[in-house]
Design an enzyme around this catalytic site. Structure first.
Site, mmCIF file in Angstrom:
data_model
loop_
_atom_site.group_PDB
_atom_site.id
_atom_site.type_symbol
_atom_site.label_atom_id
_atom_site.label_comp_id
_atom_site.label_asym_id
_atom_site.label_seq_id
_atom_site.Cartn_x
_atom_site.Cartn_y
_atom_site.Cartn_z
ATOM 1 N N ASP A 1 -3.244 -1.396 -1.085
ATOM 2 C CA ASP A 1 -4.006 -0.730 -0.007
ATOM 3 C C ASP A 1 -3.285 -0.264 0.795
ATOM 4 O OD1 ASP A 1 -6.260 0.147 1.437
ATOM 5 O OD2 ASP A 1 -7.196 -1.665 1.879
ATOM 6 N N ASP A 2 -3.199 1.380 0.990
ATOM 7 C CA ASP A 2 -2.401 1.985 2.259
ATOM 8 C C ASP A 2 -1.007 1.798 1.568
ATOM 9 O OD1 ASP A 2 -4.924 2.460 3.037
ATOM 10 O OD2 ASP A 2 -4.611 1.749 5.056
ATOM 11 N N CYS B 1 -9.751 4.566 1.402
ATOM 12 C CA CYS B 1 -9.859 3.405 0.561
ATOM 13 C C CYS B 1 -11.008 3.286 -0.310
ATOM 14 C CB CYS B 1 -10.118 2.109 1.568
ATOM 15 S SG CYS B 1 -8.796 1.883 2.616
ATOM 16 N N ARG C 1 -11.281 3.899 -4.861
ATOM 17 C CA ARG C 1 -11.803 2.962 -5.842
ATOM 18 C C ARG C 1 -12.877 3.273 -6.582
ATOM 19 N NH1 ARG C 1 -9.452 -1.658 -2.694
ATOM 20 N NH2 ARG C 1 -7.987 -0.544 -1.349
ATOM 21 N N LYS D 1 -9.989 -6.800 -2.419
ATOM 22 C CA LYS D 1 -10.693 -5.894 -1.512
ATOM 23 C C LYS D 1 -11.580 -5.183 -2.411
ATOM 24 C CE LYS D 1 -10.218 -1.850 1.353
ATOM 25 N NZ LYS D 1 -9.473 -1.263 2.160
ATOM 26 N N HIS E 1 -14.729 -3.038 -1.456
ATOM 27 C CA HIS E 1 -14.956 -1.821 -0.497
ATOM 28 C C HIS E 1 -15.818 -0.744 -1.408
ATOM 29 C CE1 HIS E 1 -13.027 0.338 3.161
ATOM 30 N NE2 HIS E 1 -14.246 0.096 3.320
ATOM 31 N N SER F 1 -12.558 -3.517 4.359
ATOM 32 C CA SER F 1 -11.135 -3.573 4.920
ATOM 33 C C SER F 1 -10.855 -4.672 6.053
ATOM 34 C CB SER F 1 -10.891 -2.238 5.434
ATOM 35 O OG SER F 1 -10.815 -1.071 4.750
ATOM 36 N N HIS G 1 -2.652 -2.566 4.092
ATOM 37 C CA HIS G 1 -3.777 -1.965 5.151
ATOM 38 C C HIS G 1 -3.541 -2.981 6.567
ATOM 39 C CE1 HIS G 1 -7.556 -0.987 6.790
ATOM 40 N NE2 HIS G 1 -7.666 -0.194 6.034
ATOM 41 N N ASP H 1 -3.904 2.732 -3.167
ATOM 42 C CA ASP H 1 -5.550 3.766 -3.105
ATOM 43 C C ASP H 1 -5.213 5.023 -2.527
ATOM 44 O OD1 ASP H 1 -5.266 2.369 -0.811
ATOM 45 O OD2 ASP H 1 -7.223 2.281 -0.697
ATOM 46 N N ASN H 2 -4.301 4.935 -1.656
ATOM 47 C CA ASN H 2 -3.828 6.133 -0.725
ATOM 48 C C ASN H 2 -2.627 6.033 0.002
ATOM 49 O OD1 ASN H 2 -6.369 4.581 0.969
ATOM 50 N ND2 ASN H 2 -4.569 5.020 2.044
ATOM 51 N N LYS I 1 -1.876 8.880 4.778
ATOM 52 C CA LYS I 1 -3.520 8.208 4.721
ATOM 53 C C LYS I 1 -4.123 9.335 5.153
ATOM 54 C CE LYS I 1 -6.537 4.803 5.100
ATOM 55 N NZ LYS I 1 -6.971 3.427 5.575
HETATM 56 MG MG MG Z 1 -6.582 2.343 1.439
#
Ligand code: MG
Length: 467
Positions: free
Chosen positions: A45-46, A84, A88, A137, A139, A162, A216, A268-269, A284
């Site tokens: 994540d991130d 995020c 997904r 996670k 989300h 998150s 994240h 994811d980003n 991001k």
């Molecule tokens: Mg993310």
């Protein structure tokens, strides 16, 4: 009445054969005859494009680097969105997030999630007889009908959104087992759950979807890793994720599953406040490359050549159709945006001919990539240049659009639109055709952006930022 052994007397592909058996209620027989591969997808994540050692980071990530050496590493793999939740949604449906009800990040105050009409990759694999588990996670909606256990996963362990959101429950299936979730325990507990799932599912096939909570923010690492990295807490967190990847791979090896498991790893980003987008521009929340180009590593010993570096364009929307092809699972009914990228993974082809890849932020289509070219149509203002009373974040059309050659200028520094009007026209035509297939909100956002008044400000006439 036909028996399960009545096989039509015309040539069938493996996939059609499995479908025929599944339709006849003979999925267990099909599995026994030709067991399809296990699928593991680890999603950070991130985490930025430059955050693994093999992608140029100074943070040591020996397990991830080894995974890349044993499989394929992509240099042009894209998320469908720079934040995020939508990313997904695209991964699990093979469709752009604006088609599936998740154009933006979801919050604990939201009452919806991934459209209930969508078929997820877990639904798809479950219908083909897979055991399925989501660890981490989610989300994509936290009300019971949107949680993983209602979207094709047999079991769920993780936090539903998150780690910077409140409340922050840790769920097992739909039951809250801790609140707030203790952040420093999450990576080791996710890993423990993953190893246990692999061990009890080894008779297979299984699908493990493992979306990590980190990096994240707020960051946290377990005592074993905290304070160990000379690069600070961010380094600790990445090293712990790397350890976790190593534990998952070791569990597969220990259980004799190496040669029948496709393991994929991505993010994811792009990176948020910390982390590195490598040499890419943007982070991001931006449709510059740094916001949406992600590391992607895939390992499948014996099927994916070792040490392959793939420069073909691919993205998270491609994972579902690729997995469907590999496993023989029935594709969802909804039309997909992704394509089967197995020819890239297996090394049969260096690149695939494909439709323009779209970059969304919210409902806004901001850029499109076709071949080596990326056309930017619109971009959000920055708050500093959009004072009250209008205020806020406004999507502004670029007049004219900006064209970048990503083969030679991955930093998106040199606008070549004036030199290549034919390319601009080609991509504009593709985008217009694609837009017609999207929900009304996308078309309205596009029309609003194009209709919004903007003016070209001569270079040098921009107000100087306050010091
Ligand atoms: Mg993310």
């Amino acid at each position: 009445m036909p028996s399960t052994f009545d096989i039509p007397n015309f040539p069938l592909g493996r996939r059609e054969f499995l479908h025929t058996l599944a339709a006849a209620g003979a999925a267990p027989l099909a599995r026994a005859a030709t067991r399809p591969p296990n699928i593991v997808f680890i999603y950070c994540d991130d985490l930025g494009y430059g955050d693994f050692g093999v992608y140029g980071s100074k943070i040591p990530t020996p397990n991830v680097d080894r995974m890349a050496a044993e499989g394929a590493r992509f240099t042009q793999f894209y998320s469908a969105n720079p934040v995020c939740s939508p990313s997904r949604a695209a991964l699990l449906t093979g469709r752009y997030p604006t088609r599936v009800g998740v154009p933006r990040v979801l919050f604990p105050t939201d009452t919806t999630g991934l459209s209930l009409s969508e078929t997820t990759m877990a639904n798809m694999l479950k219908s083909a007889g897979y055991a399925t588990m989501c660890i981490g996670k989610w989300h994509l909606g936290h009300h019971p009908e949107y949680l993983p256990t209602a979207r094709g996963f047999d079991e769920y362990f993780g936090i539903p959104y998150s780690n910077d959101m409140t409340p922050r429950p840790l769920l097992h299936n739909t039951e809250q087992i801790e609140e707030p979730a203790r952040l420093e325990t999450l990576t080791p507990r996710y890993t423990e759950q993953a190893v246990k799932f692999i061990e009890r599912s080894k008779a297979g096939p299984f699908f493990l979807y493992m979306p990590h909570t980190f990096p994240h923010i707020p960051l946290a690492a377990s005592p074993r890793f905290r304070g160990k990295s000379p690069l600070g807490l961010y380094g600790d967190v990445i090293e712990e994720i790397d350890w976790s990847v190593g534990e998952v791979l070791a569990a597969l090896r220990r259980n004799g599953l190496d040669s029948n498991t496709l393991v994929m790893l991505s993010s994811d980003n792009g990176p948020w406040y910390q982390g590195s987008p490598g040499a890419l521009r943007g982070r991001k929340g931006s449709t510059y490359e740094g916001g949406m180009r992600e590391p992607f590593i895939a390992r499948f010993p014996g099927r994916i050549p070792k040490g392959r570096v793939c420069r073909g364009v691919a993205g998270t929307v491609d994972i579902l159709p690729t997995v469907a092809q590999l496993t023989g699972a029935p594709l969802p009914k909804a039309p997909l945006d992704g394509i089967d990228i197995w020819p890239l993974l297996s090394g049969q082809k260096p690149a695939l001919e494909r439709e323009a890849l779209l970059y969304f932020d919210g409902w806004n289509l901001q850029c499109a990539r076709w071949h080596q070219w990326k056309l930017h149509f619109a971009r959000f203002n920055t708050m500093a240049y959009n004072p009250a009373p209008q205020g806020g974040r406004v999507n502004l059309a670029l007049r004219p659009p900006e064209l970048y050659d990503l083969e030679n200028d991955q930093e998106e520094s040199y606008d070549l639109a004036a030199e290549h009007p034919d390319v601009v026209q080609e991509i504009q035509g593709r985008v217009e055709r694609l837009l017609a297939t999207f929900p009304d909100e996308v078309k309205k956002a596009w029309a609003d952006t194009q209709g919004r008044k903007t003016q070209n400000i001569p270079a040098g006439a921009l107000p100087r930022p306050a010091r």
